[in-house]
Design a protein around this motif. Structure first.
Motif, PDB file in Angstrom:
ATOM      1  N   TYR A   9       0.596  -1.128  -0.295  1.00 40.18           N
ATOM      2  CA  TYR A   9       0.275  -0.290   0.063  1.00 40.18           C
ATOM      3  C   TYR A   9       0.633   1.128   0.162  1.00 40.18           C
ATOM      4  CZ  TYR A   9      -3.798  -3.029   1.257  1.00 40.18           C
ATOM      5  OH  TYR A   9      -4.796  -4.209   1.231  1.00 40.18           O
ATOM      6  N   ALA A  19      -1.288   4.244  -1.890  1.00 38.39           N
ATOM      7  CA  ALA A  19      -2.451   4.334  -1.700  1.00 38.39           C
ATOM      8  C   ALA A  19      -2.442   5.466  -0.743  1.00 38.39           C
ATOM      9  CB  ALA A  19      -3.518   3.476  -0.776  1.00 38.39           C
ATOM     10  N   ALA A  34      -0.822  -8.656   0.266  1.00 38.33           N
ATOM     11  CA  ALA A  34      -0.658  -6.436  -0.452  1.00 38.33           C
ATOM     12  C   ALA A  34       0.389  -5.989  -0.872  1.00 38.33           C
ATOM     13  CB  ALA A  34      -0.802  -5.792   1.123  1.00 38.33           C
ATOM     14  N   ASP A  57       1.474  -4.227  -4.192  1.00 41.90           N
ATOM     15  CA  ASP A  57       2.290  -3.037  -3.904  1.00 41.90           C
ATOM     16  C   ASP A  57       2.770  -3.240  -5.190  1.00 41.90           C
ATOM     17  OD1 ASP A  57       2.192  -0.675  -3.468  1.00 41.90           O
ATOM     18  OD2 ASP A  57       4.312  -0.924  -0.955  1.00 41.90           O
ATOM     19  N   HIS A 114      -1.360   2.999  -6.305  1.00 42.63           N
ATOM     20  CA  HIS A 114      -2.338   1.843  -5.184  1.00 42.63           C
ATOM     21  C   HIS A 114      -3.775   2.197  -4.685  1.00 42.63           C
ATOM     22  CE1 HIS A 114      -3.087  -1.575  -2.700  1.00 42.63           C
ATOM     23  NE2 HIS A 114      -2.407  -1.573  -3.117  1.00 42.63           N
ATOM     24  N   GLY A 133      -6.267   1.334  -3.363  1.00 38.79           N
ATOM     25  CA  GLY A 133      -6.070   0.534  -1.485  1.00 38.79           C
ATOM     26  C   GLY A 133      -7.152  -0.673  -2.122  1.00 38.79           C
ATOM     27  N   GLU A 134      -7.539  -1.587  -0.934  1.00 41.07           N
ATOM     28  CA  GLU A 134      -7.504  -2.633  -0.211  1.00 41.07           C
ATOM     29  C   GLU A 134      -9.042  -3.087  -1.364  1.00 41.07           C
ATOM     30  OE1 GLU A 134      -8.386  -3.517   3.730  1.00 41.07           O
ATOM     31  OE2 GLU A 134      -9.705  -1.847   3.349  1.00 41.07           O
TER      32      GLU A 134
END
Length: 253
Positions: free
Chosen positions: A104, A107, A187, A191, A201, A203-204
Motif C-alpha cells: 500500500y 495508496a 498486499a 504493491d 495503489h 487501496g484494498e
C-alpha cells in the motif's frame, strides 16, 4: 460539506474515494477529507453532524484515525480530518523521498491524486496548491524500484520471508497466522504490480477488478490470486509458491 469551512482550523475540503473516481455503487459511502491547520473540537463536530438529523452517527471514533461518520436521508458519510502539514510531509516521503512500505505504499498518494476539491480558504492556498502539485507529479522510477525491492524481499529471498512464515503456519495448522500472512503477501504482491505498471495503489477494495486497468500483469494473475485466496491451510503454501513464481518470472522478464 462546504459548511466545514466555517471552522477557523479548516483549510480545504475534498470529495474522495469511489465517488470521486466515478466507481461508487449502492454499497458505497461518501468519503470526505477535511484538511486542517489545528484541532476541530468535538463539540463543534457534534453540532455539525446533529444538524444533518442522522439516523446513526459516530463522532471521532478514532479507530481509523481522526474522523466522524453518520448516515442520514441523503446517504452515509465518512469524514476524515487530516492535518495539512502532516499530509504534505507524508506525501513528500513517497513522491520526493521515494520511501516504500510493506504494501500500500502509494495508496495515500492515490487518495490525494484522485480526490475532488469541494472548497478552500484563500489564506491556505499556498500549501493546498503545493499538495496538488506534489500529487500531480509523474510516477518516479526511483519510487517504483524502491517498492519492488522492498516488497520482493519480503515475499521471498530472506529469512522469515512472508512465504516462509506461511509455510510454518501451515505446518502448524495455525489458521489465524495463515490469514495474517496471506493478507500481507497479497498486499506486497499488489504493491509491486501497481508500481511496475506504474500506477498509484487504489487501496484494498475491488482489487481483482482494478487489475484489468493495468497494462502488464504476471501470467494467470487473477486465477493464481483466487486460488491462493481460496486455498485451505494445507494448500496455501503450494498456491503461494505458484503465485510468487509467476511474479518473479514477470519481474525478471
Amino acid at each position: 460539506m462546504e459548511d466545514y469551512l466555517e471552522h477557523p482550523s479548516v483549510a480545504a475540503i475534498y470529495l474522495g474515494g469511489s465517488a470521486a473516481e466515478g466507481r461508487s455503487d449502492k454499497n458505497s459511502d461518501t468519503d470526505i477529507y477535511v484538511l486542517t491547520t489545528g484541532p476541530v473540537e468535538l463539540e463543534w463536530r457534534n453540532d455539525f453532524v446533529a444538524r444533518r438529523n442522522p439516523s446513526r452517527a459516530s463522532i471521532a471514533p478514532g479507530h481509523f484515525g481522526d474522523g466522524d461518520a453518520w448516515a442520514d436521508s441523503t446517504g452515509t458519510y465518512d469524514v476524515m480530518f487530516w492535518n495539512l502539514n502532516d499530509t504534505l510531509n507524508n506525501l513528500r516521503r513517497v513522491v520526493v523521498d521515494h520511501q516504500a512500505a510493506n504494501g500500500y505504499t502509494t495508496a495515500f498518494w492515490h487518495t490525494i491524486r484522485t480526490w475532488h476539491e469541494v472548497g478552500r480558504k484563500d489564506d491556505h492556498s499556498g500549501l493546498v496548491d503545493e499538495l496538488a502539485r506534489l500529487a500531480a507529479m509523474p510516477y518516479p522510477g526511483e519510487l517504483a524500484d524502491a517498492i519492488v525491492n522492498r516488497n520482493r524481499v519480503l515475499l521471498r529471498g530472506t529469512m522469515f520471508s512472508l512465504e516462509e512464515q506461511l509455510v510454518l503456519a501451515s505446518n502448524r495448522n495455525d489458521t489465524v497466522s495463515i490469514n495474517h500472512r496471506t493478507a500481507a503477501i497479497v498486499a506486497s504482491w499488489f504493491d509491486i504490480v501497481f508500481a511496475v505498471n506504474p500506477q498509484t495503489h487504489p487501496g484494498e477494495k475491488r482489487l481483482l477488478d482494478r487489475m484489468t486497468d493495468l497494462e502488464s500483469l504476471p501470467d494467470h494473475a487473477r486465477t493464481e490470486l483466487e486460488s491462493f485466496l481460496e486455498a485451505g491451510p494445507n494448500e496455501a503454501p503450494a498456491t503461494c509458491h505458484t503465485l510468487i513464481d509467476s511474479l518473479e518470472n514477470w519481474l525478471d522478464a
